[in-house]
Design a protein around this motif. Structure first.
Motif, PDB file in Angstrom:
ATOM      1  N   GLY A  74       0.835  -1.190   0.000  1.00  0.00           N
ATOM      2  CA  GLY A  74       0.000   0.000   0.000  1.00  0.00           C
ATOM      3  C   GLY A  74       0.868   1.237   0.000  1.00  0.00           C
ATOM      4  N   LYS A 133      -3.392   1.095  -3.517  1.00  0.00           N
ATOM      5  CA  LYS A 133      -3.025  -0.313  -3.446  1.00  0.00           C
ATOM      6  C   LYS A 133      -2.208  -0.614  -4.694  1.00  0.00           C
ATOM      7  N   ASN A 176      -7.334  -4.485   3.241  1.00  0.00           N
ATOM      8  CA  ASN A 176      -6.914  -4.953   1.905  1.00  0.00           C
ATOM      9  C   ASN A 176      -5.757  -5.941   1.987  1.00  0.00           C
TER      10      ASN A 176
END
Lengths: 230, 357
Positions: free
Chosen positions: B135, B148, B276
């Motif tokens: 990230g 991302k 994520n």
């Protein structure tokens, strides 16, 4: 014999290849649009040179229009010309862009004793300069509202845009010139004359004629006044 | 050209820094930067026309300086990369026109690349090894984004961004309110050192449940930022003291404002990483120099088991080295050059890493 590459982006992106000895235009191209200098200029130069087997380092030099003209487009041509000069190690000559319009007037059958050329400066103003019958600059370049121009024949796209205001001010806009913008072939014509006369054209500083619009905001003025008195 | 370790020259002109950097593969050879920041100080913010004028004058000298530092000639360069966006249109056009002229004159391929992804791409320099997927948090005068990165050269996704002012912009505006000068970031950071960051409770933008939602059912602004309400809250606070005829507690306001910015940025960024499954986050942009941001982000990353990568500060602010670094990754990955006809894109999305021909 070597050639000059001529570039002007004070109006549209315009390029030309000029024979250094004879001044003959070998090839020239001007964009039909006034807002695509960044996209088109490099490609125009590439095609112009490739079509005529021109190698950059073999150029006699680069002739570039230094304006006046809308700033963003003007800078596109100037930074490109300076970069070409740097890489190819050839001189870069700066020529005031309104000269390109004056050169066109000199091709007319009847040239006035004194005349004005005017280009579009946006914001209801024109960039303008006056010339004598021999094509020598007598006043300018300036930026001003068309209504304030002297009562002389006026040539160039600026004359067309402000035809009415110019007439009211006593000037004489010339309809045959209403589509004329600065073209690199005419710019080079003037540049070659200056070079032949021994003029130093090494200054390629842009002719902005206007300051950046930035105003110091009121709160910064207050802060600076406080600092000054502190 | 050595495709594994291409020598790439990068050009940056998206805001007030004219940058020319040169890399060989992941090694930084030169990073020349000319800034017009001093010319913007009296305006309290970057004036686009002044920045663009400065780019024109600075380009060739900065190019020369980069070549001198790298002890290279243009013949040694394999490819050229330039920021095509996002950024200030008039400023971008100077760099792009220069880059096109340079590419044409040298016969080298040209890549028009994304400024934000370049801020991330700088992370490969100086021996830093990034995992395949990670990230990024970019915080600067013009940007506040959470990204991302699945592949630096092929797949970058925007997870969140500011919906109004950038964080650095909020710093500049609040610094003006407090009479702390420009640029606001360092000025507020300095003033905040003597202040109590809990003195005032300023709003954390877009933190209400209706905006945030839950991990399973995320709200529209779960990963987004807003700093305009915060700026207004600080203005009201300053006015309150002025109206009461009391001295303005500059240090406490600066510290409390900074805490509000840094708290919301770091908490949202770390949450986005966790949700994520990203275990490494790279911090980039000029505000990466902020001591409180680094401190709080490091602490929250550590608690969440996330590795934090912060490039050297000279590579966090806008520079040509980052453009060259991403360019070298693209060349090594076999990306197609962008040609000479592309336009600048002042709002180029992060998904557009390199412009296609």
């Amino acid at each position: 014999m070597p050639n000059y590459l001529s570039i002007d982006t004070s109006a549209h992106a315009s390029v030309a290849l000029i024979d250094a000895d004879t001044g003959a235009v070998i090839a020239a191209h001007t964009s039909p649009k006034g807002n695509d200098q960044t996209e088109t200029l490099a490609g125009y130069v590439r095609d112009l040179m490739a079509d005529h087997g021109q190698q950059g380092p073999e150029l006699a030099g680069v002739i570039v229009g230094v304006g006046p003209g809308p700033f963003t487009g003007l800078r596109v041509g100037l930074v490109a010309a300076r970069t070409f000069g740097f890489v190819w190690q050839v001189p870069v000559h700066g020529v005031m862009s309104l000269h390109a319009l004056a050169e066109r007037v000199l091709e007319l059958d009847e040239i006035p004793e004194e005349f004005i050329v005017a280009s579009d400066a946006r914001r209801k103003e024109v960039y303008w300069a006056t010339y004598n019958r021999q094509g020598a600059l007598t006043d300018g370049p300036h930026v001003a509202a068309a209504a304030t121009l002297p009562a002389l024949p006026v040539y160039g796209v600026g004359a067309g845009i402000y035809e009415e205001a110019l007439r009211e001010a006593g000037a004489a806009p010339q309809p045959e010139s209403f589509a004329w913008i600065a073209e690199s072939a005419y710019l080079a014509k003037h540049g070659l004359k200056d070079l032949a006369a021994g003029k130093d054209l090494s200054n390629t500083a842009p002719q902005y004629l206007r300051e950046s619009d930035a105003q110091v905001p009121a709160f910064m003025k207050q802060a600076q006044a406080k600092e000054a008195t502190a | 050209m050595s495709t594994k370790e291409p020598v790439v020259l990068g050009i940056e002109s998206s805001c007030d820094e004219t940058g020319v950097g040169i890399v060989r593969g992941t090694q930084l050879l030169a990073n020349a930067v000319s800034s017009s920041m001093d010319e913007h100080v009296r305006f309290g913010g970057v004036i686009p026309e002044i920045a663009a004028r400065a780019h024109l004058e600075a380009f060739v000298p900065t190019l020369q300086q980069a070549l001198d530092t790298a002890k290279l000639t243009l013949d040694d360069i394999d490819a050229i990369a330039v920021t095509s966006g996002p950024g200030l249109a008039g400023a971008l056009m100077v760099g792009v026109s220069a880059a096109k002229a340079l590419a044409l004159a040298t016969g080298k391929p040209l890549y028009g690349i994304n400024h934000l992804v370049a801020h991330v791409g700088v992370g490969v320099l100086e021996g830093t090894v990034l995992p395949p997927t990670f990230g990024a948090l970019l915080v600067s005068g013009g940007h506040t984004e959470i990204l991302k990165v699945t592949s630096l050269t092929k797949d970058v996704q925007l997870l969140g961004s500011t919906i109004d002012d950038a964080a650095g912009e909020a710093y500049d505006k609040v610094a003006r309110l407090l009479g702390l000068g420009y640029p606001g970031g360092p000025a507020i950071d300095k003033a905040a050192k003597d202040g109590d960051r809990k003195a005032f409770r300023f709003p954390r933008g877009l933190s209400l449940p209706k905006f945030v939602g839950s991990a399973e059912n995320p709200g529209k602004h779960r990963n987004n930022f807003s700093f305009s309400g915060l700026k207004t809250a600080v203005a009201r606070c300053v006015e309150h003291f002025e109206a009461a005829g009391e001295p303005i507690p500059v240090a406490d306001i600066a510290a409390s404002f900074q805490e509000a910015v840094v708290d919301v940025i770091t908490s949202k960024a770390v949450r986005a990483m966790v949700e994520n499954n990203l275990t490494t986050v790279l911090l980039g942009g000029g505000v990466a120099a902020n001591t409180r941001l680094r401190e709080l982000l490091a602490a929250r990353c550590a608690s969440a088991g996330i590795a934090l990568v912060v490039p050297p500060f000279s590579l966090c602010t806008d520079n040509g080295g980052m453009v060259a670094a991403l360019g070298a990754q693209l060349v090594a990955d076999g990306a197609k050059p962008s040609g000479l006809e592309f336009a600048t894109d002042s709002s180029q999305p992060v998904t557009q890493i390199v412009l296609t021909h």
